[in-house]
Design an enzyme around this catalytic site. Structure first.
Site, mmCIF file in Angstrom:
data_model
loop_
_atom_site.group_PDB
_atom_site.id
_atom_site.type_symbol
_atom_site.label_atom_id
_atom_site.label_comp_id
_atom_site.label_asym_id
_atom_site.label_seq_id
_atom_site.Cartn_x
_atom_site.Cartn_y
_atom_site.Cartn_z
ATOM 1 N N CYS A 95 -20.734 7.300 32.580
ATOM 2 C CA CYS A 95 -21.009 7.372 30.892
ATOM 3 C C CYS A 95 -22.309 6.761 30.747
ATOM 4 C CB CYS A 95 -19.989 6.446 30.332
ATOM 5 S SG CYS A 95 -20.209 6.408 28.468
ATOM 6 N N ASP A 239 -19.549 11.956 20.041
ATOM 7 C CA ASP A 239 -20.684 11.115 20.417
ATOM 8 C C ASP A 239 -21.339 10.755 19.048
ATOM 9 O OD1 ASP A 239 -22.297 9.523 21.687
ATOM 10 O OD2 ASP A 239 -21.644 10.608 23.668
ATOM 11 N N CYS A 243 -25.761 10.868 23.903
ATOM 12 C CA CYS A 243 -24.957 11.031 25.068
ATOM 13 C C CYS A 243 -25.686 11.102 26.233
ATOM 14 C CB CYS A 243 -24.094 12.555 24.880
ATOM 15 S SG CYS A 243 -22.900 12.553 26.242
#
Length: 317
Positions: A95, A239, A243
């Site tokens: 992530c 998101d 991102c």
């Protein structure tokens, strides 16, 4: 994490947001994840401790937007920490916004200062740079385009064309969206990208070795950056940040098409107006992306897990 009263546990956490997207760092959770690699520990977390994941990321304590980050000892003694990322529906490989959040959180905890720091993740070691001004550069794992200009029939939208690419997670990237990539069209964008994901699954379109494409990314024009994106994450949340892994996947596609040179900056705006700066270097023929953004710590506290609470382990999606 320790017992407070009979049937209760307390879990220390620190929240931050990266470009509007929240990261909840679990500071202390002595779960039994075995003694294997970080990837193997992620699988243990996934199969043996899923209620804990739900408790951290789901309502009533959080929301669909939260990404959790479980701090663990590093695999490599040169790294500052190991981390397992997860969200409201499952575990993640990597992530980007969460990594920026973790680095800023470690700074807030007094564990690191400005400089270069290694972070161990289940998909590989990530090098980060904490700048003096608080920005964080994430030198991500290798990104690549798996398939170019894949066509899929999407209910209500006809034939949609996109690239399948990897940037730490698997993405389907759409440049020509039938829905304008603008904040006022959030519901339509969510509906459209959900149908795209369903169509990919229905038609057996996947990443390498059958990997599920669980992120859908669409692009449009931007006045602040090279483009604006909307990213549908697993669990149907979008998101808020540009991102990190999605921008990494975009960089791989741009490199493959000869549209972005090594070291050249690509600015990616999110659907809410926050911006990441991305670039890449080539290493042994692989695209190695770097993403720069910042995060702000905005909350810290203790989660109380009470077994008598019927929603102790989160409201199921």
């Amino acid at each position: 994490m320790h017992s407070k009263e009979a049937g209760q546990m307390e879990v220390a956490f620190i929240d931050s947001h990266t470009g509007g997207e929240p990261t909840r760092v679990v500071v202390d959770a002595p779960l039994d994840l075995g003694t294997g690699s970080l990837f193997e520990k992620r699988e243990q977390f996934k199969t043996q401790h899923d209620p804990f994941r739900r408790a951290v990321c789901n309502e009533p304590r959080a929301s669909d937007t939260f990404v959790g980050a479980l701090l663990l000892p590093p695999e490599d003694e040169k790294a500052v920490a190991g981390v397992i990322f997860f969200n409201n529906v499952g575990v993640l490989g990597m992530c980007g916004h969460g990594t920026i959040g973790v680095i800023r959180t470690l700074q807030h905890m007094g564990r690191i200062g400005p400089g270069t720091h290694l972070l161990d993740t289940p998909v590989g070691q990530v090098r980060t740079i904490l700048h003096e001004d608080g920005r964080v550069t994430v030198q991500n794992v290798a990104a690549h385009r798996h398939q170019k200009q894949v066509q899929v029939e999407v209910e209500g939208h006809g034939t949609i064309t996109g690239d399948v690419a990897y940037g730490g997670n698997w993405f389907f990237l759409i440049s020509d969206s039938p829905v304008a990539v603008e904040f006022q069209h959030l519901e339509k964008l969510t509906e459209f990208t959900c149908k795209v994901r369903e169509a990919l699954e229905k038609h057996g379109i996947s990443g390498k070795d059958g990997a599920t494409i669980d992120h859908i990314e669409v692009f449009g024009p931007s006045d602040l950056a090279n483009s604006r994106n909307f990213v549908l994450c697993p669990g149907k949340a979008y998101d808020r940040s540009p991102c990190g892994t999605g921008t990494s996947a975009k960089l791989a596609c741009l490199q493959a098409d000869g549209k972005l040179q090594e070291g050249e900056i690509w600015k990616q705006e999110s659907i809410i107006g926050s911006v990441f700066e991305g670039s890449y270097r080539l290493q042994d023929g692989q695209v190695m992306p770097s993403i720069t953004g910042t995060a702000f710590v905005n909350m810290k506290g203790v989660l109380v897990l009470d077994e008598l609470d019927p929603f102790c382990w989160g409201i199921l999606n």
